[in-house]
Design an enzyme around this catalytic site. Structure first.
Site, PDB file in Angstrom:
ATOM      1  N   GLY A   1      -5.810  -3.226  -8.174  1.00 37.30           N
ATOM      2  CA  GLY A   1      -5.500  -2.099  -7.314  1.00 37.30           C
ATOM      3  C   GLY A   1      -6.688  -1.263  -6.889  1.00 37.30           C
ATOM      4  O   GLY A   1      -7.842  -1.543  -7.202  1.00 37.30           O
ATOM      5  N   GLU A   2      -6.363  -0.200  -6.156  1.00 33.88           N
ATOM      6  CA  GLU A   2      -7.358   0.741  -5.649  1.00 33.88           C
ATOM      7  C   GLU A   2      -6.885   2.164  -5.929  1.00 33.88           C
ATOM      8  O   GLU A   2      -5.690   2.459  -5.865  1.00 33.88           O
ATOM      9  CB  GLU A   2      -7.559   0.593  -4.127  1.00 33.88           C
ATOM     10  CG  GLU A   2      -7.894  -0.803  -3.654  1.00 33.88           C
ATOM     11  CD  GLU A   2      -6.645  -1.604  -3.323  1.00 33.88           C
ATOM     12  OE1 GLU A   2      -5.564  -1.005  -3.141  1.00 33.88           O
ATOM     13  OE2 GLU A   2      -6.754  -2.831  -3.252  1.00 33.88           O
TER      14      GLU A   2
ATOM     15  N   HIS B   1       0.826  -1.199   0.000  1.00 29.53           N
ATOM     16  CA  HIS B   1       0.000   0.000   0.000  1.00 29.53           C
ATOM     17  C   HIS B   1       0.862   1.251   0.000  1.00 29.53           C
ATOM     18  O   HIS B   1       1.975   1.248   0.543  1.00 29.53           O
ATOM     19  CB  HIS B   1      -0.891   0.044   1.253  1.00 29.53           C
ATOM     20  CG  HIS B   1      -2.229  -0.580   1.060  1.00 29.53           C
ATOM     21  ND1 HIS B   1      -3.411   0.075   1.294  1.00 29.53           N
ATOM     22  CD2 HIS B   1      -2.580  -1.819   0.643  1.00 29.53           C
ATOM     23  CE1 HIS B   1      -4.428  -0.726   1.051  1.00 29.53           C
ATOM     24  NE2 HIS B   1      -3.945  -1.893   0.651  1.00 29.53           N
TER      25      HIS B   1
END
Length: 316
Positions: free
Chosen positions: A104-105, A37
């Site tokens: 992903g984000e 992250h």
């Protein structure tokens, strides 16, 4: 079923991640997951170390295999760079590194101001990224001009003996179909037997299927639920919001709709071994080969002791 430990980069400092990895190995866990992250989900989690530095340190601190859960090799970091990072990680771990990937984000990938593509485009980008990484792992000089990426005269010199295995996360039918086509394994966070079966039926065969769940070890179920709600209210945010919300503040806003009881349902809270065994059995029944448990809160040694005494001996 193989049981591993999930290192939460969003919640613990690098030193704590190393301490947990050592503790997991002593307790008898068989492998590690580690999250990749740029930001935590919410500010209460408070950390987010660069995963490739952490993996380098972990490779020297313990001998457990490591999988990223998961890396997005498409927007924030070019796949040619991820290919080099994964190759080095595999060398440092003696070939015991696997690259878990996903689409992903926005939370992590939007930081340079790039537009966040819709899901179908993200899958297309991921498939092209995998093609580039596999070509680079062959060891020659690579030039590539695709729809989304360009590589020019690139060569990775530090390579493991065997190419890095890629496992892909999929939370719906489209992503699972891509995973079955391009990956050496499948990753999920839900005990969804239908997705496992789809992966196997569409080409995944007997390839590894991994999953993970979260726990909050504490002296009681209610105390564990309190800790989980304080640190991970985002676990109750529904649907595609987790892929499209761009910042921890937005997750905090969405999490105002989440109750402690909702988080209690999503976590294994407290110190009752039967609750952990029941959760593990859900993933076993769904057909997963490996399951990884993440602790939240300060009592990770208690979770290690619980697993060493009551959980891992039943799955050895």
């Amino acid at each position: 079923m193989r049981i591993g430990y999930f290192l939460s980069s969003e919640e613990y400092t690098p030193a704590e991640l190393i301490e947990q990895a050592k503790g997991a190995e002593r307790a008898g866990f068989s492998a590690l997951w580690i999250s990749d992250h740029y930001h935590p989900w919410v500010d209460a989690q408070g950390q987010s170390a660069f995963v490739w530095s952490a993996i380098g340190a972990l490779s020297q601190a313990c001998s457990l295999p490591i999988t990223t859960a998961v890396t997005c090799p498409t927007v924030r970091i070019h796949p040619a760079v991820i290919a080099q990072a994964a190759a080095t990680s595999a060398v440092l771990t003696g070939g015991k590194f696997r690259l878990g990937i996903g689409t992903g984000e926005a939370l992590n990938e939007h930081i340079f101001g790039d537009a966040w593509p819709e899901a179908d485009v993200r899958l297309e980008m991921l498939e092209e990224a995998v093609e580039i990484m596999r070509e680079l792992w062959k060891g020659g000089t690579v030039s590539y001009r695709g729809k989304h990426y360009t590589v020019e005269n690139a060569r990775i010199y530090t390579l493991p003996e065997k190419p890095v295995e890629i496992l892909m996360s999929g939370f719906g039918p489209k992503a699972t179909s891509v995973a079955a086509r391009i990956a050496e394994g499948y990753i999920s966070t839900m005990p969804d037997g239908e997705m496992v079966q789809q992966f196997r039926n569409e080409g995944g065969g007997d390839r590894t299927c991994q999953a993970g769940f979260k726990a909050a070890f504490a002296s009681s179920e209610e105390e564990g639920a309190r800790i989980a709600y304080e640190k991970w209210p985002n676990a109750g945010v529904p649907g595609e919001l987790s892929q499209v919300l761009p910042s921890p503040k937005h997750f905090e806003q969405a999490s105002q709709l989440v109750t402690q009881d909702m988080i209690k349902e999503a976590f294994v809270c407290g110190n009752d071994p039967s609750a952990h065994l029941e959760m593990i059995d859900k993933y076993a029944q769904a057909g997963f080969d490996e399951v990884y448990v993440a602790n939240t809160g300060p009592h990770f040694q208690g979770l290690f002791d619980l697993y060493a005494e009551h959980i891992l001996p039943k799955h050895s």
